[in-house]
Design a protein around this motif. Structure first.
Motif, PDB file in Angstrom:
ATOM      1  N   ASP A  38       0.886  -1.220  -0.066  1.00  0.00           N
ATOM      2  CA  ASP A  38      -0.132  -0.210  -0.008  1.00  0.00           C
ATOM      3  C   ASP A  38       0.949   1.209   0.043  1.00  0.00           C
ATOM      4  O   ASP A  38       1.597   1.593   1.125  1.00  0.00           O
ATOM      5  CB  ASP A  38      -0.899  -0.182   1.082  1.00  0.00           C
ATOM      6  CG  ASP A  38      -1.879   1.132   1.327  1.00  0.00           C
ATOM      7  OD1 ASP A  38      -1.978   2.042   0.366  1.00  0.00           O
ATOM      8  OD2 ASP A  38      -2.596   1.164   2.458  1.00  0.00           O
ATOM      9  N   ARG A  88      -3.267  -7.204   3.586  1.00  0.00           N
ATOM     10  CA  ARG A  88      -3.784  -6.319   2.379  1.00  0.00           C
ATOM     11  C   ARG A  88      -2.560  -5.190   2.117  1.00  0.00           C
ATOM     12  O   ARG A  88      -2.840  -4.326   1.180  1.00  0.00           O
ATOM     13  CB  ARG A  88      -5.035  -5.422   2.926  1.00  0.00           C
ATOM     14  CG  ARG A  88      -6.086  -6.351   3.103  1.00  0.00           C
ATOM     15  CD  ARG A  88      -7.271  -5.497   3.335  1.00  0.00           C
ATOM     16  NE  ARG A  88      -8.359  -6.381   3.647  1.00  0.00           N
ATOM     17  CZ  ARG A  88      -9.196  -7.232   3.098  1.00  0.00           C
ATOM     18  NH1 ARG A  88      -8.841  -7.573   1.805  1.00  0.00           N
ATOM     19  NH2 ARG A  88     -10.206  -7.894   3.813  1.00  0.00           N
ATOM     20  N   ALA A  90      -0.712  -3.225   3.818  1.00  0.00           N
ATOM     21  CA  ALA A  90      -0.577  -2.081   4.610  1.00  0.00           C
ATOM     22  C   ALA A  90       0.717  -2.413   5.700  1.00  0.00           C
ATOM     23  O   ALA A  90       0.689  -3.381   6.550  1.00  0.00           O
ATOM     24  CB  ALA A  90      -1.838  -1.479   5.358  1.00  0.00           C
TER      25      ALA A  90
END
Length: 189
Positions: A38, A88, A90
């Motif tokens: 991310d 995800r 992050a």
């Protein structure tokens, strides 16, 4: 394993079953077999995707080393980071973090290195000697605490190249005055 194209940077985890002779990609929480970092979780990378150079799984957590962009840019790197990431992409923990965007000196900055086989350390080395905070010496970054510890080698062995940490011992190579290559194993003190 890295999955790179010209504008994307993702990675996947390949699970090898040597006994069965099979391999399969693991599935992340989002349902896919690959994961991109991310960019909003990292320092500014001038709108480019955030690449990672190395990654390991330690105690079920993904830890990456990133210098921002792929390759070695003319102006140096925007940041260098060792971070734990979630499913995800992050950042969930900043282990060792350097944001060069904040520096106004227009000099090249960055560090590279390798995760150790023990998965306890990252052996780091500065990319650019004039701005190397470790003055050309390799350091061990503890992946639990984020502490960067310089190697204090005995006289006559200061040119030893540290290559790994396995089962509590450090491994390195050293060239003797006669030109022979020695493999050294020593305990950390």
């Amino acid at each position: 394993m890295p999955l790179r194209e010209s504008t994307t940077a993702e990675f996947a985890v390949l699970n090898l079953d040597l006994h069965e002779g099979r391999a399969r990609l693991i599935t992340f929480a989002g349902g896919g077999n690959s994961l991109a970092l991310d960019p909003s979780a990292f320092p500014s990378n001038l709108g480019k995707p955030v690449y990672f150079e190395r990654a390991i799984i330690r105690n079920g957590e993904i830890i990456i080393h990133s210098q921002g962009q792929f390759g070695q840019p003319r102006a140096g790197y925007r940041f260098a980071a060792i971070a734990q990431i979630g499913a995800r992409g992050a950042v969930t923990k900043r282990t060792f973090w350097q944001d060069y965007n904040e520096l106004k000196d227009e000099k090249k900055h960055g560090f590279t290195g390798e995760f150790t086989q023990s998965r306890d350390y990252f052996i780091a080395k500065g990319c650019y000697r004039p701005t190397d905070i470790w003055k050309g010496k390799p350091v061990a970054i503890d992946l639990e605490t984020g502490e960067a510890m310089p190697f204090m080698l005995p006289k006559g062995y200061t040119d030893t190249t540290i290559i790994d940490h396995i089962e509590g011992q450090w491994w390195g190579t050293h060239t003797t005055p006669e030109g022979a290559m020695q493999v050294l194993v020593f305990d950390a003190v």
